[in-house]
Design an enzyme around this catalytic site. Structure first.
Site, PDB file in Angstrom:
ATOM      1  N   ARG A   1      -7.556   7.703  11.398  1.00 27.18           N
ATOM      2  CA  ARG A   1      -8.391   7.047  12.413  1.00 27.18           C
ATOM      3  C   ARG A   1      -9.876   7.186  12.083  1.00 27.18           C
ATOM      4  O   ARG A   1     -10.684   6.317  12.397  1.00 27.18           O
ATOM      5  CB  ARG A   1      -8.109   7.637  13.791  1.00 27.18           C
ATOM      6  CG  ARG A   1      -6.684   7.426  14.268  1.00 27.18           C
ATOM      7  CD  ARG A   1      -6.381   5.957  14.461  1.00 27.18           C
ATOM      8  NE  ARG A   1      -5.019   5.744  14.956  1.00 27.18           N
ATOM      9  CZ  ARG A   1      -4.490   4.544  15.129  1.00 27.18           C
ATOM     10  NH1 ARG A   1      -5.185   3.449  14.849  1.00 27.18           N
ATOM     11  NH2 ARG A   1      -3.253   4.412  15.566  1.00 27.18           N
TER      12      ARG A   1
ATOM     13  N   ARG B   1       0.842  -1.210   0.000  1.00 20.30           N
ATOM     14  CA  ARG B   1       0.000   0.000   0.000  1.00 20.30           C
ATOM     15  C   ARG B   1       0.867   1.245   0.000  1.00 20.30           C
ATOM     16  O   ARG B   1       0.608   2.202  -0.736  1.00 20.30           O
ATOM     17  CB  ARG B   1      -0.917  -0.035   1.227  1.00 20.30           C
ATOM     18  CG  ARG B   1      -1.735   1.235   1.418  1.00 20.30           C
ATOM     19  CD  ARG B   1      -2.756   1.093   2.537  1.00 20.30           C
ATOM     20  NE  ARG B   1      -2.173   0.729   3.817  1.00 20.30           N
ATOM     21  CZ  ARG B   1      -2.873   0.502   4.934  1.00 20.30           C
ATOM     22  NH1 ARG B   1      -4.184   0.618   4.912  1.00 20.30           N
ATOM     23  NH2 ARG B   1      -2.279   0.182   6.052  1.00 20.30           N
TER      24      ARG B   1
ATOM     25  N   TYR C   1       3.408   5.383  13.288  1.00 17.01           N
ATOM     26  CA  TYR C   1       3.827   4.256  14.144  1.00 17.01           C
ATOM     27  C   TYR C   1       5.322   3.989  13.976  1.00 17.01           C
ATOM     28  O   TYR C   1       5.847   4.083  12.862  1.00 17.01           O
ATOM     29  CB  TYR C   1       3.100   2.960  13.714  1.00 17.01           C
ATOM     30  CG  TYR C   1       1.729   2.686  14.285  1.00 17.01           C
ATOM     31  CD1 TYR C   1       1.190   3.427  15.326  1.00 17.01           C
ATOM     32  CD2 TYR C   1       0.973   1.637  13.764  1.00 17.01           C
ATOM     33  CE1 TYR C   1      -0.076   3.129  15.825  1.00 17.01           C
ATOM     34  CE2 TYR C   1      -0.290   1.336  14.254  1.00 17.01           C
ATOM     35  CZ  TYR C   1      -0.808   2.088  15.288  1.00 17.01           C
ATOM     36  OH  TYR C   1      -2.045   1.784  15.767  1.00 17.01           O
TER      37      TYR C   1
ATOM     38  N   GLU D   1     -12.092  -5.731  17.275  1.00 18.40           N
ATOM     39  CA  GLU D   1     -11.893  -4.448  16.597  1.00 18.40           C
ATOM     40  C   GLU D   1     -13.262  -3.955  16.139  1.00 18.40           C
ATOM     41  O   GLU D   1     -14.106  -4.752  15.732  1.00 18.40           O
ATOM     42  CB  GLU D   1     -10.950  -4.656  15.404  1.00 18.40           C
ATOM     43  CG  GLU D   1     -10.437  -3.370  14.811  1.00 18.40           C
ATOM     44  CD  GLU D   1      -9.320  -3.613  13.791  1.00 18.40           C
ATOM     45  OE1 GLU D   1      -8.307  -4.267  14.147  1.00 18.40           O
ATOM     46  OE2 GLU D   1      -9.495  -3.192  12.649  1.00 18.40           O
TER      47      GLU D   1
HETATM   48  C1  3EB Z   1      -4.443  -0.219  14.567  1.00 15.06           C
HETATM   49  O1  3EB Z   1      -5.025   0.697  15.133  1.00 15.06           O
HETATM   50  C2  3EB Z   1      -5.231  -1.464  14.335  1.00 15.06           C
HETATM   51  O2  3EB Z   1      -3.597  -0.860   8.236  1.00 15.06           O
HETATM   52  O3  3EB Z   1      -5.290   0.213   7.357  1.00 15.06           O
HETATM   53  C3  3EB Z   1      -6.948  -0.783  11.932  1.00 15.06           C
HETATM   54  C4  3EB Z   1      -7.497  -0.139  10.823  1.00 15.06           C
HETATM   55  C5  3EB Z   1      -5.681  -1.312  11.838  1.00 15.06           C
HETATM   56  C6  3EB Z   1      -6.787  -0.031   9.629  1.00 15.06           C
HETATM   57  C7  3EB Z   1      -4.739  -0.401   8.302  1.00 15.06           C
HETATM   58  C8  3EB Z   1      -4.979  -1.202  10.645  1.00 15.06           C
HETATM   59  C9  3EB Z   1      -5.515  -0.568   9.558  1.00 15.06           C
HETATM   60  O4  3EB Z   1      -3.249  -0.157  14.216  1.00 15.06           O
HETATM   61  C10 3EB Z   1      -5.067  -2.029  12.976  1.00 15.06           C
END
Ligand code: 3EB
Length: 334
Positions: A216, A151, A203, A324
């Protein structure tokens, strides 16, 4: 009639009848996403079938409605468009037999090309499903981490205007091919971050070599609606998993993270004030089917018994996460 709105609902097997009625009256066109491991036969306007089956006895169909037709193009895309939104699912043939990172790079590059060709330059929501999410892979990376790399490479190569990353869901399945579908828009949305969490795109590389590129949540306005797309939200604060092994505490952190996103959207981005009870839909992905009753009881206490919550069997991208939750709010604007 307003042709930029979308409506969203969850429908039962009666869908066929509803679709026919609406097509005859010319009011709406639908596309349907089905969540099941059963073969999908004779389902009208099925955009895609996702192998995260319901954990309850009900069948789960999700329908998106608009005012223009579903078309297919020569490259095998099923497209659903209106004046504001483009919804489509990446054709299976495009990504078959590729390694995980190549498949996600190819899928996202193709999405960006399609968005340019049809002139919907802003990617606002994606859903991504594939099997063996925390295993598989090669070169020290699991399938999720490889997905992130592909991605990220597609993003580096694309030439669309800078924009907020889309809201996203990435969930592991027990079976089936990779499924990616998305919503793109004519107008940009507003990326919403959670001050209690490190933004995923920031991250540290302990989680994945290349960062997860998503917001988010994403707030999108059209002529008649405000739509808040809340990404798959886990029991993470900062960048650390909270309460490994405790499904109830994890569920609470998911919901409090979502509340934090709503608060940011309302207070910093002028969204109409809304509480969790007014959301159009929640999808709760549960890793271990044995947790369903525990989670359902807890969610019903937190959201009330009639909240539009769907419980699906799906795996998370970190092995210490057990649940989740993604969410959707569609607010009519007068
Ligand atoms: C997290 O918060 C949980 O890689 O697009 C949640 C939603 C998560 C989307 C992504 C990853 C993704 O890291 C994992």
């Amino acid at each position: 009639m307003n042709t930029s709105a979308i409506t969203h609902g969850s429908v039962s097997e009666a869908l066929d009848i509803e679709v026919n009625t609406d097509i005859i009256s010319g009011l709406h066109e639908f596309f349907t996403v089905r969540y099941s491991n059963e073969p999908a036969e004779n389902i009208i306007h099925l955009l895609t079938n996702v192998s995260t089956p319901s954990l309850l006895s009900e069948q789960i169909f999700e329908s998106w409605q608009g005012t223009t037709k579903i078309t297919s193009n020569p490259d095998g895309w099923q497209l659903f468009q209106n004046d504001q939104y483009l919804l489509a699912s990446v054709p299976q043939t495009l990504i078959a037999n590729l390694s995980m990172d190549q498949a996600s790079e190819k899928a996202y590059s193709a999405i960006f090309e399609l968005m340019q060709a049809y002139d919907y330059p802003f990617l606002i929501r994606t859903w991504n499903f594939f099997s063996r999410i925390t295993s598989g892979g090669y070169a020290g990376s699991n399938n999720y981490q490889l997905f992130c790399s592909g991605r990220s490479r597609a993003y580096q190569q694309q030439s669309l205007a800078p924009q907020a990353y889309p809201a996203a869901t990435v969930i592991g399945t027990q079976q089936g091919e990779m499924q990616i579908f998305f919503i793109a828009a004519k107008q940009a949305g507003i990326g919403i971050e959670n001050s209690l969490q490190v933004s995923a795109f920031d991250y540290p590389s302990i989680y994945s070599q290349d960062p997860p590129l998503f917001s988010r949540a994403l707030l999108h306005r059209n002529q008649s609606q405000e739509i808040l797309f809340v990404s798959g939200t886990a029991s993470i604060t900062g960048h650390d998993t909270q309460y490994a092994g405790d499904i109830n505490r994890q569920t609470e952190i998911c919901l409090s993270n979502i509340e934090q996103l709503i608060s940011t959207a309302v207070h910093e981005h002028d969204m109409t004030s809304i509480n969790l009870q007014e959301f159009s839909q929640f999808k709760v992905y549960i890793k271990n089917p044995k947790d369903i009753e525990t989670v359902r009881t807890h969610i019903q206490q937190l959201l009330g018994p009639s909240a539009p919550v769907y419980y699906l069997h799906g795996d998370m991208c970190r092995s210490d996460l057990s649940v989740e939750i993604e969410a959707l709010a569609i607010i009519p604007v007068i």
